[in-house]
Write a protein that holds these residues in place. Structure first.
Motif, PDB file in Angstrom:
ATOM      1  N   ASN A  37       0.858  -1.177   0.000  1.00 19.72           N
ATOM      2  CA  ASN A  37       0.000   0.000   0.000  1.00 19.72           C
ATOM      3  C   ASN A  37       0.899   1.233   0.000  1.00 19.72           C
ATOM      4  O   ASN A  37       1.610   1.479   0.975  1.00 19.72           O
ATOM      5  CB  ASN A  37      -0.928   0.022   1.217  1.00 19.72           C
ATOM      6  CG  ASN A  37      -2.006   1.074   1.077  1.00 19.72           C
ATOM      7  OD1 ASN A  37      -1.728   2.216   0.757  1.00 19.72           O
ATOM      8  ND2 ASN A  37      -3.250   0.692   1.317  1.00 19.72           N
TER       9      ASN A  37
ATOM     10  N   THR B  80       0.166   4.492  -0.024  1.00 22.44           N
ATOM     11  CA  THR B  80      -0.361   5.762   0.461  1.00 22.44           C
ATOM     12  C   THR B  80       0.318   6.185   1.768  1.00 22.44           C
ATOM     13  O   THR B  80       0.390   5.403   2.719  1.00 22.44           O
ATOM     14  CB  THR B  80      -1.878   5.682   0.683  1.00 22.44           C
ATOM     15  OG1 THR B  80      -2.513   5.281  -0.522  1.00 22.44           O
ATOM     16  CG2 THR B  80      -2.442   7.023   1.128  1.00 22.44           C
TER      17      THR B  80
ATOM     18  N   GLU C  95      -9.363   7.006   1.029  1.00 22.04           N
ATOM     19  CA  GLU C  95      -8.104   7.726   1.201  1.00 22.04           C
ATOM     20  C   GLU C  95      -6.887   6.810   1.156  1.00 22.04           C
ATOM     21  O   GLU C  95      -5.755   7.273   1.003  1.00 22.04           O
ATOM     22  CB  GLU C  95      -8.105   8.502   2.520  1.00 22.04           C
ATOM     23  CG  GLU C  95      -8.114   7.647   3.785  1.00 22.04           C
ATOM     24  CD  GLU C  95      -9.498   7.197   4.219  1.00 22.04           C
ATOM     25  OE1 GLU C  95      -9.598   6.587   5.313  1.00 22.04           O
ATOM     26  OE2 GLU C  95     -10.477   7.449   3.487  1.00 22.04           O
ATOM     27  N   MET C  96      -7.078   5.491   1.271  1.00 22.98           N
ATOM     28  CA  MET C  96      -5.933   4.577   1.276  1.00 22.98           C
ATOM     29  C   MET C  96      -6.229   3.310   0.486  1.00 22.98           C
ATOM     30  O   MET C  96      -5.702   2.245   0.772  1.00 22.98           O
ATOM     31  CB  MET C  96      -5.539   4.234   2.721  1.00 22.98           C
ATOM     32  CG  MET C  96      -4.109   3.737   2.869  1.00 22.98           C
ATOM     33  SD  MET C  96      -3.730   3.319   4.597  1.00 22.98           S
ATOM     34  CE  MET C  96      -1.970   2.950   4.451  1.00 22.98           C
TER      35      MET C  96
ATOM     36  N   PHE D  84      -3.861   4.388  -6.227  1.00 24.10           N
ATOM     37  CA  PHE D  84      -3.844   4.726  -4.797  1.00 24.10           C
ATOM     38  C   PHE D  84      -3.517   6.207  -4.620  1.00 24.10           C
ATOM     39  O   PHE D  84      -2.626   6.734  -5.303  1.00 24.10           O
ATOM     40  CB  PHE D  84      -2.763   3.928  -4.056  1.00 24.10           C
ATOM     41  CG  PHE D  84      -3.121   2.529  -3.691  1.00 24.10           C
ATOM     42  CD1 PHE D  84      -3.766   2.249  -2.495  1.00 24.10           C
ATOM     43  CD2 PHE D  84      -2.782   1.475  -4.515  1.00 24.10           C
ATOM     44  CE1 PHE D  84      -4.064   0.950  -2.128  1.00 24.10           C
ATOM     45  CE2 PHE D  84      -3.078   0.166  -4.167  1.00 24.10           C
ATOM     46  CZ  PHE D  84      -3.730  -0.097  -2.966  1.00 24.10           C
ATOM     47  N   PRO D  85      -4.188   6.906  -3.695  1.00 24.74           N
ATOM     48  CA  PRO D  85      -3.736   8.257  -3.367  1.00 24.74           C
ATOM     49  C   PRO D  85      -2.283   8.226  -2.903  1.00 24.74           C
ATOM     50  O   PRO D  85      -1.866   7.297  -2.211  1.00 24.74           O
ATOM     51  CB  PRO D  85      -4.678   8.673  -2.228  1.00 24.74           C
ATOM     52  CG  PRO D  85      -5.917   7.850  -2.441  1.00 24.74           C
ATOM     53  CD  PRO D  85      -5.416   6.539  -2.963  1.00 24.74           C
ATOM     54  N   ARG D  86      -1.546   9.245  -3.285  1.00 17.76           N
ATOM     55  CA  ARG D  86      -0.137   9.306  -2.870  1.00 17.76           C
ATOM     56  C   ARG D  86      -0.018   9.662  -1.394  1.00 17.76           C
ATOM     57  O   ARG D  86       0.923   9.226  -0.723  1.00 17.76           O
ATOM     58  CB  ARG D  86       0.621  10.332  -3.716  1.00 17.76           C
ATOM     59  CG  ARG D  86       0.560  10.075  -5.217  1.00 17.76           C
ATOM     60  CD  ARG D  86       1.231   8.771  -5.612  1.00 17.76           C
ATOM     61  NE  ARG D  86       1.103   8.504  -7.030  1.00 17.76           N
ATOM     62  CZ  ARG D  86       1.922   8.969  -7.963  1.00 17.76           C
ATOM     63  NH1 ARG D  86       2.947   9.736  -7.624  1.00 17.76           N
ATOM     64  NH2 ARG D  86       1.735   8.659  -9.224  1.00 17.76           N
TER      65      ARG D  86
ATOM     66  N   ASN E 237      -8.209  -0.740   3.381  1.00 17.81           N
ATOM     67  CA  ASN E 237      -6.965  -0.402   2.691  1.00 17.81           C
ATOM     68  C   ASN E 237      -6.257  -1.659   2.202  1.00 17.81           C
ATOM     69  O   ASN E 237      -5.054  -1.635   1.963  1.00 17.81           O
ATOM     70  CB  ASN E 237      -6.057   0.437   3.592  1.00 17.81           C
ATOM     71  CG  ASN E 237      -5.535  -0.336   4.781  1.00 17.81           C
ATOM     72  OD1 ASN E 237      -5.886  -1.495   4.994  1.00 17.81           O
ATOM     73  ND2 ASN E 237      -4.686   0.296   5.577  1.00 17.81           N
TER      74      ASN E 237
END
Length: 393
Positions: free
Chosen positions: A9, A11, A152-153, A178-180, A261
């Protein structure tokens, strides 16, 4: 734990009361043009907008605003956002809001630079294709103001097509979706109306149960899920009485992120049929997502309970503290769902789809809009789908 898997993951989470202070420095890693995505304007009334704009200015960014993202982002809004991103040569999409804003930002990110003759709705939400390797996927960042979706993740994005009466989520396999980064300040959720807070709480719970009610092996993922559910139930009871309780709201925010997530899905088949049922209701009524889930969840789980009896009994003891003494496995499983129902009513969940605008005449259409999943304890027939909706009225 069963199967082979790779967990990654990418993020970065920035959490706490001072989290927004790190935004300007985080923005420095991206190009000069930022598409600022937000909803109906509540962030301007509560002061979050000013804090975000100040960070953008401190980082020297050129900002193009993309406001008006609705609670269930539509395909038409997606086309608009993709045009804004393309025409302004956007280097980063910054979503300020809840899951709908972040879902929308991810959708724009994978759509803006598609060839002109490719329809993103068809490609990503009908055919479930992935972005081409050489496609320029625009980076996404977020400032979270409503918890529940876990967007958000994760790399999921839900888009609604009212013309087709479909609300479809695509969980992308491409890590670029995925959001950074995500800025998480629990205080940013304080001004949320109670109805939206409760909807988010049940969304979190259902994300966990969708992953929990699958498989029969002794899985570490299930123990993690049980801990998250216990924390969520405890904190939700505090938050509905005192929405300004920082400890409760911070725990709920953290639960929401870790509920979806991809962590507790590892080694699991997962279900997601409650989401398919709820999204069908949302496609027809445009109702709040978490409440569409709460309206259909219990009828679904009561129908599939006999097929996963041992796990439902474990749910009763491990999550709700139901004593097994003097109860058969089936009685224990029933008691667990009864305990969940009591909690749902206590915090104020919607308990029927009729409260959301659905009625008997819509049952066939709702069934037509429901995708059938394969990963849970029982694969539904069309007649069972209709029976669940009828029991949810």
């Amino acid at each position: 734990m069963l199967g082979n898997f790779t967990y990654h993951n990418p993020t970065k989470l920035i959490f706490g009361q001072d989290a927004i202070d790190a935004l300007a420095a985080e923005l420095e890693a991206y190009g000069p043009n930022v598409q600022l995505v937000y909803g109906g304007g509540s962030i301007k009334r509560n002061g979050i907008y000013d804090q975000v704009v100040a960070a953008l200015a401190a980082a020297g960014k050129n900002v193009v605003e993309d406001a008006g993202v609705m609670p269930n982002p539509t395909v038409e809004k997606l086309y608009e956002g993709a045009r804004i991103a393309r025409e302004n040569h956007v280097d980063l999409i910054l979503a300020v809001g809840g899951g709908s804003c972040i879902d929308y930002a991810k959708a724009v990110a994978v759509s803006a630079n598609l060839p002109e003759d490719v329809d993103p709705w068809q490609k990503y939400w009908v055919d479930f294709d992935e972005p081409a390797v050489d496609l320029d996927v625009i980076p996404v960042g977020s400032v979270l103001t409503m918890v529940g979706t876990g967007s958000e993740m994760n790399c999921g994005s839900v888009i609604t097509n009212h013309g087709a009466k479909m609300k479809v989520g695509h969980v992308f396999a491409d890590a670029r979706v995925f959001p950074r980064f995500a800025v998480l300040n629990p205080e940013f959720t304080y001004t949320l109306p109670r109805y939206q807070m409760v909807a988010g709480i049940f969304d979190i719970m259902n994300h966990i149960t969708e992953q929990y009610f699958s498989g029969t092996d002794d899985s570490t993922s299930d123990y993690l899920a049980e801990g998250l559910m216990r924390s969520l139930v405890r904190s939700s009871r505090v938050a509905v009485k005192n929405p300004g309780d920082y400890e409760a709201r911070s725990n709920i925010m953290w639960c929401a992120t870790w509920a979806l997530n991809t962590l507790i899905a590892q080694g699991k088949s997962t279900d997601w049929e409650v989401h398919m049922l709820g999204q069908a209701v949302g496609a027809h009524t445009d109702a709040t997502h978490g409440m569409t889930l709460s309206a259909v969840a219990l009828p679904y789980y009561r129908l599939v309970m006999p097929y996963g009896l041992e796990k439902f009994a474990r749910f009763a003891t491990s999550v709700w503290g139901v004593s097994p003494e003097g109860r058969t496995t089936e009685e224990l499983a029933v008691a667990g769902l009864d305990a969940m129902e009591a909690w749902m009513r206590e915090i104020g969940c919607v308990m029927s789809i009729s409260e959301l605008g659905a009625d008997e005449s819509m049952l066939e259409g709702l069934a037509d809009s429901t995708l059938i999943m394969q990963g849970g304890y029982h694969v539904l027939t069309r007649d069972e789908v209709i029976s669940i909706f009828r029991a949810s009225l």
